[in-house]
Design an enzyme around this catalytic site. Structure first.
Site, mmCIF file in Angstrom:
data_model
loop_
_atom_site.group_PDB
_atom_site.id
_atom_site.type_symbol
_atom_site.label_atom_id
_atom_site.label_comp_id
_atom_site.label_asym_id
_atom_site.label_seq_id
_atom_site.Cartn_x
_atom_site.Cartn_y
_atom_site.Cartn_z
ATOM 1 N N HIS A 1 41.816 42.692 41.755
ATOM 2 C CA HIS A 1 40.861 43.451 40.948
ATOM 3 C C HIS A 1 41.564 44.644 40.333
ATOM 4 C CE1 HIS A 1 37.186 45.548 39.748
ATOM 5 N NE2 HIS A 1 36.631 44.347 39.800
ATOM 6 N N ASP B 1 33.998 36.953 42.840
ATOM 7 C CA ASP B 1 33.910 35.545 42.450
ATOM 8 C C ASP B 1 34.306 34.571 43.561
ATOM 9 O OD1 ASP B 1 32.989 35.732 39.762
ATOM 10 O OD2 ASP B 1 34.930 36.555 39.210
HETATM 11 C C1 SDX Z 1 35.570 39.912 37.807
HETATM 12 O O1 SDX Z 1 36.393 44.581 36.431
HETATM 13 C C2 SDX Z 1 35.321 44.108 36.892
HETATM 14 O O2 SDX Z 1 34.424 44.829 37.259
HETATM 15 C C3 SDX Z 1 35.190 42.602 36.907
HETATM 16 C C4 SDX Z 1 34.203 42.057 37.935
HETATM 17 C C5 SDX Z 1 32.767 42.410 37.562
HETATM 18 O O3 SDX Z 1 31.947 42.589 38.447
HETATM 19 O O4 SDX Z 1 32.488 42.445 36.353
HETATM 20 O O5 SDX Z 1 34.484 42.569 39.233
HETATM 21 C C6 SDX Z 1 34.210 40.522 37.996
HETATM 22 O O6 SDX Z 1 35.913 39.643 36.693
HETATM 23 C C7 SDX Z 1 36.445 39.688 39.011
HETATM 24 C C8 SDX Z 1 37.848 39.166 38.663
HETATM 25 C C9 SDX Z 1 37.836 37.678 38.429
HETATM 26 N N1 SDX Z 1 39.184 37.174 38.074
HETATM 27 C C10 SDX Z 1 39.978 36.525 38.912
HETATM 28 O O7 SDX Z 1 39.645 36.293 40.087
HETATM 29 C C11 SDX Z 1 41.275 36.020 38.324
HETATM 30 C C12 SDX Z 1 42.435 36.248 39.282
HETATM 31 N N2 SDX Z 1 42.683 37.662 39.361
HETATM 32 C C13 SDX Z 1 43.702 38.239 38.608
HETATM 33 O O8 SDX Z 1 44.186 37.584 37.478
HETATM 34 C C14 SDX Z 1 43.681 39.768 38.509
HETATM 35 O O9 SDX Z 1 43.658 40.266 39.806
HETATM 36 C C15 SDX Z 1 42.622 40.451 37.659
HETATM 37 C C16 SDX Z 1 42.506 39.823 36.251
HETATM 38 C C17 SDX Z 1 41.243 40.377 38.313
HETATM 39 C C18 SDX Z 1 42.997 41.926 37.501
HETATM 40 O O10 SDX Z 1 44.120 42.024 36.702
HETATM 41 P P1 SDX Z 1 45.008 43.330 36.550
HETATM 42 O O11 SDX Z 1 44.322 44.533 37.021
HETATM 43 O O12 SDX Z 1 45.529 43.323 35.146
HETATM 44 O O13 SDX Z 1 46.184 43.066 37.573
HETATM 45 P P2 SDX Z 1 47.528 42.273 37.325
HETATM 46 O O14 SDX Z 1 47.244 40.929 36.776
HETATM 47 O O15 SDX Z 1 48.424 43.160 36.477
HETATM 48 O O16 SDX Z 1 48.066 42.136 38.782
HETATM 49 C C19 SDX Z 1 48.757 43.180 39.483
HETATM 50 C C20 SDX Z 1 49.678 42.527 40.493
HETATM 51 C C21 SDX Z 1 50.598 41.523 39.825
HETATM 52 O O17 SDX Z 1 51.765 41.446 40.638
HETATM 53 P P3 SDX Z 1 53.122 42.118 40.092
HETATM 54 O O18 SDX Z 1 53.450 41.487 38.789
HETATM 55 O O19 SDX Z 1 52.861 43.601 39.964
HETATM 56 O O20 SDX Z 1 54.118 41.777 41.182
HETATM 57 O O21 SDX Z 1 48.939 41.776 41.458
HETATM 58 C C22 SDX Z 1 49.227 40.385 41.340
HETATM 59 C C23 SDX Z 1 49.849 40.224 39.952
HETATM 60 O O22 SDX Z 1 50.669 39.116 39.872
HETATM 61 N N3 SDX Z 1 47.952 39.678 41.368
HETATM 62 C C24 SDX Z 1 47.779 38.404 41.707
HETATM 63 C C25 SDX Z 1 46.419 38.159 41.618
HETATM 64 N N4 SDX Z 1 45.803 39.279 41.212
HETATM 65 C C26 SDX Z 1 46.737 40.204 41.075
HETATM 66 N N5 SDX Z 1 48.649 37.473 42.074
HETATM 67 C C27 SDX Z 1 48.142 36.250 42.348
HETATM 68 N N6 SDX Z 1 46.830 35.953 42.280
HETATM 69 C C28 SDX Z 1 45.961 36.879 41.920
HETATM 70 N N7 SDX Z 1 44.681 36.598 41.836
#
Ligand code: SDX
Length: 374
Positions: free
Chosen positions: A259, A310
């Site tokens: 998140h 989710d």
């Molecule tokens: C919702 O914001 C809200 O309020 C949204 C929500 C709502 O109520 O409206 O809460 C609902 O949308 C929840 C999120 C649903 N999406 C997912 O589950 C998709 C998987 N999650 C990720 O893609 C990610 O965590 C996000 C999109 C939710 C957040 O993205 P960010 O803040 O841009 O974080 P990032 O992608 O830059 O990740 C930071 C680090 C990275 O590692 P490094 O490159 O720094 O080493 O964390 C890792 C990422 O690779 N990481 C993950 C991960 N989430 C973060 N690695 C693997 N799997 C994941 N799910």
């Protein structure tokens, strides 16, 4: 400069009185009320009232908003005519995006953009979203439409219109709690999209359409469907660990985890995990629950990342026997409460939302005539 603020991380894009998050401590509140108290006690109708009036309703105010919501459940004639075509041709979120956009054509308040008209439109939209989803599903399944029952709550009525049977009280309450948990969440991508649209002084239906479009993506609301697909792909709990480790090795994201704001457990996930466990026990089918547990453990062991809203929502909806491709539309059925309240908040103190940019293209250069281009 190019990467500074990428994804607007940490940028305060708007002030809001609707909800607040402390991402370090895993705290979420709606208008000052803890999500835990709301999940344990509030109905979705009370949340709609709270988000739109910034106070909990009295008994008579609650009765009145329940009645308004119950009266506005039927789509207008234009949308009703459109639904069979959408059911035959469009995926659920595309249907919802198009149907909500089309709803504006025959809204009883027309193009009146007064504060009072916008409130009525907001209530109408909250009331009609579940009917659009249920009717769509029954049309595509060649099943008779079940008209809304005004005596049922919004949650119980949705399950009834979708399945044709009235849910027992526990099931209806559980689904109601899911709606409570998803209703608002500060400046998430779809709410921001709605506010950007509203800030141009475009109408509320346009803003809801923009929000649905943003929610659809798998990095946002689309993740709950992707979670269920992953659980089905894994098949048995003993295969979950290897599956997740392979995903990480391939640099893939695991849906339902991570998140932008929470650096600890998403407090909504706590409730959804409990509900998934209760349903696994109640249905005597631990399958999805056991796979989910194994996924959660592996993601934590390998990356230290927590589940978001989710992840367990997918299992809960699965146990409630809701088709997977309706999970994200159901998220929208709840979030429309927050979107519409945010849009009204935006109109009340508006300024065009127009951020700046970091230019990364070529430096200024001379025009090359067509004949001189290699
Ligand atoms: C919702 O914001 C809200 O309020 C949204 C929500 C709502 O109520 O409206 O809460 C609902 O949308 C929840 C999120 C649903 N999406 C997912 O589950 C998709 C998987 N999650 C990720 O893609 C990610 O965590 C996000 C999109 C939710 C957040 O993205 P960010 O803040 O841009 O974080 P990032 O992608 O830059 O990740 C930071 C680090 C990275 O590692 P490094 O490159 O720094 O080493 O964390 C890792 C990422 O690779 N990481 C993950 C991960 N989430 C973060 N690695 C693997 N799997 C994941 N799910």
């Amino acid at each position: 400069m190019a990467n500074a603020g990428k994804g607007l991380e940490g940028v305060v894009a708007a002030e809001t009185a609707l909800s607040d998050i402390d991402g370090q401590q895993g705290i979420l509140s709606y208008v000052g009320y803890s999500i835990h108290d709301l999940a344990d006690n509030a109905t979705f109708e009370e949340i709609i009232y709270l988000l739109h009036h910034l106070e909990l309703p009295t008994e008579s105010q609650l009765a009145s908003i329940r009645e308004q919501l119950a009266q506005e459940r039927e789509p207008n004639g234009f949308v009703s005519e459109l639904l069979p075509t959408l059911a035959a041709n469009a995926a659920p979120m595309s249907m919802l995006r198009t149907a909500v956009s089309a709803s504006s054509a025959k809204d009883p308040d027309g193009w009146d953009v007064s504060e009072a008209a916008n409130y009525r439109k907001a209530i109408r939209l909250c009331a009609v979203f579940p009917t659009l989803v249920a009717y769509y599903h029954r049309l595509r399944s060649d099943e008779k439409l079940i008209p809304p029952d005004p005596n049922l709550s919004l949650a119980a009525n949705f399950l009834y219109m979708l399945k044709g049977d009235k849910a027992d009280d526990d099931t209806a309450r559980m689904f109601d709690t899911c709606l409570v948990l998803h209703a608002d969440h500060t400046m998430n991508a779809s709410t921001f999209a709605a506010r950007v649209c509203a800030a141009t002084l475009s109408d509320i239906h346009s803003a809801m359409t923009a929000a649905i479009a943003a929610l659809k993506g798998p990095l946002h609301g689309g993740a709950n469907e992707a979670v269920m697909k992953m659980i089905k792909e894994i098949k048995t709990a003993d295969k979950a660990r290897d599956y997740i480790i392979k995903k990480f090795a391939n640099k893939e994201k695991v849906m339902g985890f991570g998140h932008r704001v929470y650096k600890t457990e998403d407090p909504r996930a706590t409730h959804l995990r409990r509900m998934a466990k209760e349903l696994a026990e109640k249905t005597g089918d631990p399958h999805n629950w056991e796979i989910s547990q194994e996924i959660e453990k592996t993601v934590m062991d390998e990356k230290g990342i927590y589940p978001n809203v989710d992840f367990y929502a997918a299992s809960v909806y699965g146990y409630l026997q809701i088709p997977t491709d309706l999970f994200t539309p159901i998220f929208a059925c709840s979030r429309v409460a927050g979107w519409s309240a945010h849009v009204r908040e935006q109109y009340a103190d508006n300024r065009l939302i127009r951020p700046d940019h970091g230019y990364v293209g070529p430096a200024p250069r001379d025009w090359t005539p067509l004949s001189d281009r290699g």
